[in-house]
Design a protein around this motif. Sequence first.
Motif, PDB file in Angstrom:
ATOM      1  N   ILE A  64       0.986  -1.261   0.003  1.00 19.62           N
ATOM      2  CA  ILE A  64       0.057   0.007   0.002  1.00 19.62           C
ATOM      3  C   ILE A  64       0.869   1.178   0.173  1.00 19.62           C
ATOM      4  CG2 ILE A  64      -1.685   1.180   1.129  1.00 19.62           C
ATOM      5  CD1 ILE A  64      -2.767  -1.202   2.404  1.00 19.62           C
ATOM      6  N   LYS A  65       0.684   2.115  -1.050  1.00 19.03           N
ATOM      7  CA  LYS A  65       1.362   3.329  -1.181  1.00 19.03           C
ATOM      8  C   LYS A  65       0.404   4.476  -0.686  1.00 19.03           C
ATOM      9  CE  LYS A  65       3.956   6.203  -4.215  1.00 19.03           C
ATOM     10  NZ  LYS A  65       4.291   6.680  -5.689  1.00 19.03           N
ATOM     11  N   GLY A  66       0.907   5.120   0.535  1.00 15.92           N
ATOM     12  CA  GLY A  66      -0.068   6.184   1.243  1.00 15.92           C
ATOM     13  C   GLY A  66      -0.840   5.275   2.192  1.00 15.92           C
ATOM     14  N   GLY A  67      -2.056   6.075   2.392  1.00 21.17           N
ATOM     15  CA  GLY A  67      -3.143   5.609   3.330  1.00 21.17           C
ATOM     16  C   GLY A  67      -2.751   5.755   4.653  1.00 21.17           C
ATOM     17  N   ALA A  68      -1.563   6.678   5.060  1.00 24.41           N
ATOM     18  CA  ALA A  68      -1.422   6.831   6.461  1.00 24.41           C
ATOM     19  C   ALA A  68      -2.609   7.590   7.209  1.00 24.41           C
ATOM     20  CB  ALA A  68      -0.190   7.530   6.638  1.00 24.41           C
ATOM     21  N   ILE A  83      -5.212 -12.266   1.018  1.00 24.37           N
ATOM     22  CA  ILE A  83      -4.358 -11.489   0.630  1.00 24.37           C
ATOM     23  C   ILE A  83      -3.304 -10.971   1.755  1.00 24.37           C
ATOM     24  CG2 ILE A  83      -5.813 -10.316  -1.204  1.00 24.37           C
ATOM     25  CD1 ILE A  83      -5.774  -7.820   0.498  1.00 24.37           C
ATOM     26  N   ARG A  84      -2.303 -10.705   1.653  1.00 20.75           N
ATOM     27  CA  ARG A  84      -1.383 -10.184   2.765  1.00 20.75           C
ATOM     28  C   ARG A  84      -0.800  -9.080   2.253  1.00 20.75           C
ATOM     29  NH1 ARG A  84       3.961 -11.871   4.768  1.00 20.75           N
ATOM     30  NH2 ARG A  84       4.233 -13.276   3.018  1.00 20.75           N
ATOM     31  N   ILE A  85      -0.808  -7.846   3.256  1.00 19.87           N
ATOM     32  CA  ILE A  85      -0.175  -6.451   3.274  1.00 19.87           C
ATOM     33  C   ILE A  85       1.117  -6.667   3.720  1.00 19.87           C
ATOM     34  CG2 ILE A  85      -0.845  -4.109   3.681  1.00 19.87           C
ATOM     35  CD1 ILE A  85      -2.886  -5.218   2.093  1.00 19.87           C
ATOM     36  N   VAL A  86       2.033  -6.282   2.833  1.00 16.61           N
ATOM     37  CA  VAL A  86       3.240  -6.054   3.174  1.00 16.61           C
ATOM     38  C   VAL A  86       4.003  -4.700   3.255  1.00 16.61           C
ATOM     39  CG1 VAL A  86       3.773  -8.474   2.712  1.00 16.61           C
ATOM     40  CG2 VAL A  86       4.090  -6.769   0.951  1.00 16.61           C
ATOM     41  N   PRO A  87       4.909  -4.303   3.872  1.00 13.20           N
ATOM     42  CA  PRO A  87       5.689  -2.886   3.786  1.00 13.20           C
ATOM     43  C   PRO A  87       6.101  -2.477   2.507  1.00 13.20           C
ATOM     44  CG  PRO A  87       6.480  -3.948   5.743  1.00 13.20           C
ATOM     45  CD  PRO A  87       5.774  -5.293   4.778  1.00 13.20           C
ATOM     46  N   LEU A  88       5.611  -1.104   1.991  1.00 17.58           N
ATOM     47  CA  LEU A  88       6.021  -0.762   0.647  1.00 17.58           C
ATOM     48  C   LEU A  88       7.620  -0.669   0.329  1.00 17.58           C
ATOM     49  CD1 LEU A  88       4.879   0.704  -1.697  1.00 17.58           C
ATOM     50  CD2 LEU A  88       5.313   2.691  -0.587  1.00 17.58           C
ATOM     51  N   ALA A  89       8.029  -0.913  -0.585  1.00 13.11           N
ATOM     52  CA  ALA A  89       9.398  -1.192  -0.860  1.00 13.11           C
ATOM     53  C   ALA A  89       9.852   0.044  -1.787  1.00 13.11           C
ATOM     54  CB  ALA A  89      10.028  -2.517  -1.408  1.00 13.11           C
ATOM     55  N   ILE A 105      -1.373  -0.705  -4.214  1.00  7.54           N
ATOM     56  CA  ILE A 105      -2.513  -0.035  -4.158  1.00  7.54           C
ATOM     57  C   ILE A 105      -2.076   1.619  -3.662  1.00  7.54           C
ATOM     58  CG2 ILE A 105      -4.683   0.475  -3.047  1.00  7.54           C
ATOM     59  CD1 ILE A 105      -4.485  -2.384  -2.369  1.00  7.54           C
ATOM     60  N   GLU A 106      -2.215   2.460  -4.465  1.00  5.22           N
ATOM     61  CA  GLU A 106      -1.962   3.716  -4.114  1.00  5.22           C
ATOM     62  C   GLU A 106      -3.243   4.682  -3.802  1.00  5.22           C
ATOM     63  OE1 GLU A 106       0.156   7.878  -5.866  1.00  5.22           O
ATOM     64  OE2 GLU A 106      -0.165   6.299  -7.197  1.00  5.22           O
ATOM     65  N   ILE A 107      -3.130   4.818  -2.322  1.00  3.94           N
ATOM     66  CA  ILE A 107      -4.227   5.746  -1.715  1.00  3.94           C
ATOM     67  C   ILE A 107      -3.929   7.343  -1.591  1.00  3.94           C
ATOM     68  CG2 ILE A 107      -5.880   6.046   0.290  1.00  3.94           C
ATOM     69  CD1 ILE A 107      -5.239   3.053   0.686  1.00  3.94           C
ATOM     70  N   PRO A 108      -4.718   7.929  -2.192  1.00  4.46           N
ATOM     71  CA  PRO A 108      -4.257   9.556  -2.213  1.00  4.46           C
ATOM     72  C   PRO A 108      -4.490  10.143  -0.730  1.00  4.46           C
ATOM     73  CG  PRO A 108      -6.592   9.143  -3.306  1.00  4.46           C
ATOM     74  CD  PRO A 108      -5.860   7.735  -2.977  1.00  4.46           C
ATOM     75  N   ARG A 109      -3.554  11.326  -0.633  1.00  4.89           N
ATOM     76  CA  ARG A 109      -3.321  11.801   0.553  1.00  4.89           C
ATOM     77  C   ARG A 109      -4.857  12.299   0.966  1.00  4.89           C
ATOM     78  NH1 ARG A 109       1.233  15.977   1.289  1.00  4.89           N
ATOM     79  NH2 ARG A 109       2.280  13.930   1.054  1.00  4.89           N
ATOM     80  N   GLY A 110      -5.346  12.101   2.121  1.00  3.75           N
ATOM     81  CA  GLY A 110      -6.398  12.871   2.625  1.00  3.75           C
ATOM     82  C   GLY A 110      -7.827  12.162   1.898  1.00  3.75           C
ATOM     83  N   THR A 122      -9.084   9.642  -6.777  1.00  3.26           N
ATOM     84  CA  THR A 122      -8.661   8.289  -7.600  1.00  3.26           C
ATOM     85  C   THR A 122      -7.817   7.417  -6.805  1.00  3.26           C
ATOM     86  OG1 THR A 122      -9.183   9.441  -9.631  1.00  3.26           O
ATOM     87  CG2 THR A 122      -8.097   7.276  -9.827  1.00  3.26           C
ATOM     88  N   VAL A 123      -8.125   6.446  -6.692  1.00  6.37           N
ATOM     89  CA  VAL A 123      -7.244   5.126  -5.947  1.00  6.37           C
ATOM     90  C   VAL A 123      -6.755   4.440  -7.303  1.00  6.37           C
ATOM     91  CG1 VAL A 123      -7.225   3.009  -4.722  1.00  6.37           C
ATOM     92  CG2 VAL A 123      -8.538   5.014  -3.976  1.00  6.37           C
ATOM     93  N   THR A 124      -5.524   4.235  -7.291  1.00 10.24           N
ATOM     94  CA  THR A 124      -4.678   3.616  -8.282  1.00 10.24           C
ATOM     95  C   THR A 124      -4.130   2.469  -7.973  1.00 10.24           C
ATOM     96  OG1 THR A 124      -3.838   6.132  -9.142  1.00 10.24           O
ATOM     97  CG2 THR A 124      -2.837   3.914 -10.208  1.00 10.24           C
ATOM     98  N   LEU A 125      -4.225   1.362  -9.015  1.00  9.11           N
ATOM     99  CA  LEU A 125      -3.933   0.056  -8.797  1.00  9.11           C
ATOM    100  C   LEU A 125      -2.773  -0.217  -9.660  1.00  9.11           C
ATOM    101  CD1 LEU A 125      -7.218  -1.895  -8.297  1.00  9.11           C
ATOM    102  CD2 LEU A 125      -5.910  -0.921  -6.402  1.00  9.11           C
TER     103      LEU A 125
END
Length: 405
Positions: A64-68, A83-89, A105-110, A122-125
Motif C-alpha cells: 500500500i502506497k500512502g493511506g497513513a 491477501i497479505r499486506i506487506v511494507p512498501l518497498a 495500491i496507491e491511496i491518495p493523501r486525505g 482516484t485510487v490507483t492500482l
Amino acid sequence: MIMALRSIGIVYRKELKEALRDRRTLVTMLVVPLLIFPLLSVGFGAMVAVIIGKAQEEVPKIMIKGGADSPDVVEGLKKMDKIRIVPLADDWRDQIVNKQIPLVIEIPRGFEKSLANQEQLTVTLYDYSGELKSEIARGKIQKFFDDYRDRVVTNRLATKNLPASLVKPFDVKQQNVAPPEKSGGALFFGGFIAYIVVFLCLNGGMHPAIDLTAGEKERGTMETILSSPIPRANLVIGKFLLVLTTALTTAALSVISMGVSFTIANHLRTASAQAGDTGMNFHIGFGAALSVFIMAIPLAVLFAAVLITVATFAKTNKEAQSYIMPLMFLVIIPAVAAMLPGIDLTPKLALVPILNVSLLCKELVIGTYHWNYIAIIFTSTCVYAAFALFLAVKMFQRESVLFRS
C-alpha cells in the motif's frame, strides 16, 4: 479406360504397401491425429484448470502506497481474506515487473477526509497487465473498493433520508438467446478445430508426397518406375491417390478424435479451453463432424496435388522439406486468420483457398450451415484441386523436372 484404372490401381497398391511399412507415415497418419485432440482438450484443459486453481488459492503479497491518513480503508484491506499486506518497498515497480508482488495500491493523501467532504479522488492500482496472478489480485482489490464505494454512497443517502435506489433507479439484465453450443468461446474453438484439422490434413500427406517423389530420386528408383509400361499420367495419379488416402485418413481420425475428446472433457467437467469460464459444455455432433470431414475432402485433394507438385522439383528428402516449409506457412496463416474475431464468411472470402474452408468449418462445428457458401466453397476448392492435380501430372511429364541436375 479399364487398362488405365488397372494401371493406376497397381501403382496405388504398390505405394500403399510401402507406405504401411514406413513408421513415419504411420505415425503422422494414425498416431498424431488420435493423440493431439485428447492432449489439447483433456490434458491441456486439466493443466490450465490446475494452474488457475493454484493461482487463485495463493495468498498474494500486496503493498500500500500512502493511506497513513486513511486508517479505515487500510484496516479494511488488512482484514481481507487471502491477501497479505506487506511494507512498501522503494523498488515496488521493479518487484511488480519481476513478478515478486502482483499489485500495489496507491491511496491518495486525505482520502477519507475527502470522502467526508464529498470530494472525488482516484485510487490507483499498479499491476502487471496480462499476468495471471496480478489479474487475480487486482480483481480482489477492485471488488473491495467497489463495495467500499457502494457503502459510502448508501451512507450519504441515508443521512439525507434518501433511498439507495436514487443512484440506481433500474437494473440492466443480460439474457443470452443463443444455444449453449454457440455461446462463449464456441466460435473461437470452432476456428481452432478447423485450424487443427487443416494442419493435420496437410501434415498427413506431406511425408508420403516427399517419399514418393524426392525419395524415389534419392534412392535411385525413379528411373526404374518410369521405365515401366504404365503411362506417366496414370503413374502420378496412383501416387496422388496414396497421398490423398493418407491425408483423408488423418483428417477422418482427427475429426473422430476431436468428437471423442470433447465428449470425455465435458463428462469430466474439466475447466478446459473448450468449456470456458462459463461452464459451457462444448461438443461436436455427428452431423457437424461429418460436415467438417466432407469439406476436408476437396482440401485434401488440393493438398495432395500441391505436395506432389512441389516435392517433384526436389532431388532429395531434405531439399523437398525445404521447399514444402513455405507451403506450410501459406496454409497456416489463413487457417490462423479464421480464428480471429470479426472475420466472417463473405462472398469474396468464400473464394480464398484454405481460409474459406477454415471459416466454413468454424461455422459447421457450432451447427450453422450457410448452404450458399458451402456450394461456393466446395466448388471453388474442387476447381483449385483439379488445377493442382493437372499441374502435378504436367510436372511428372517434364524430364527437366524429374531428372534436373
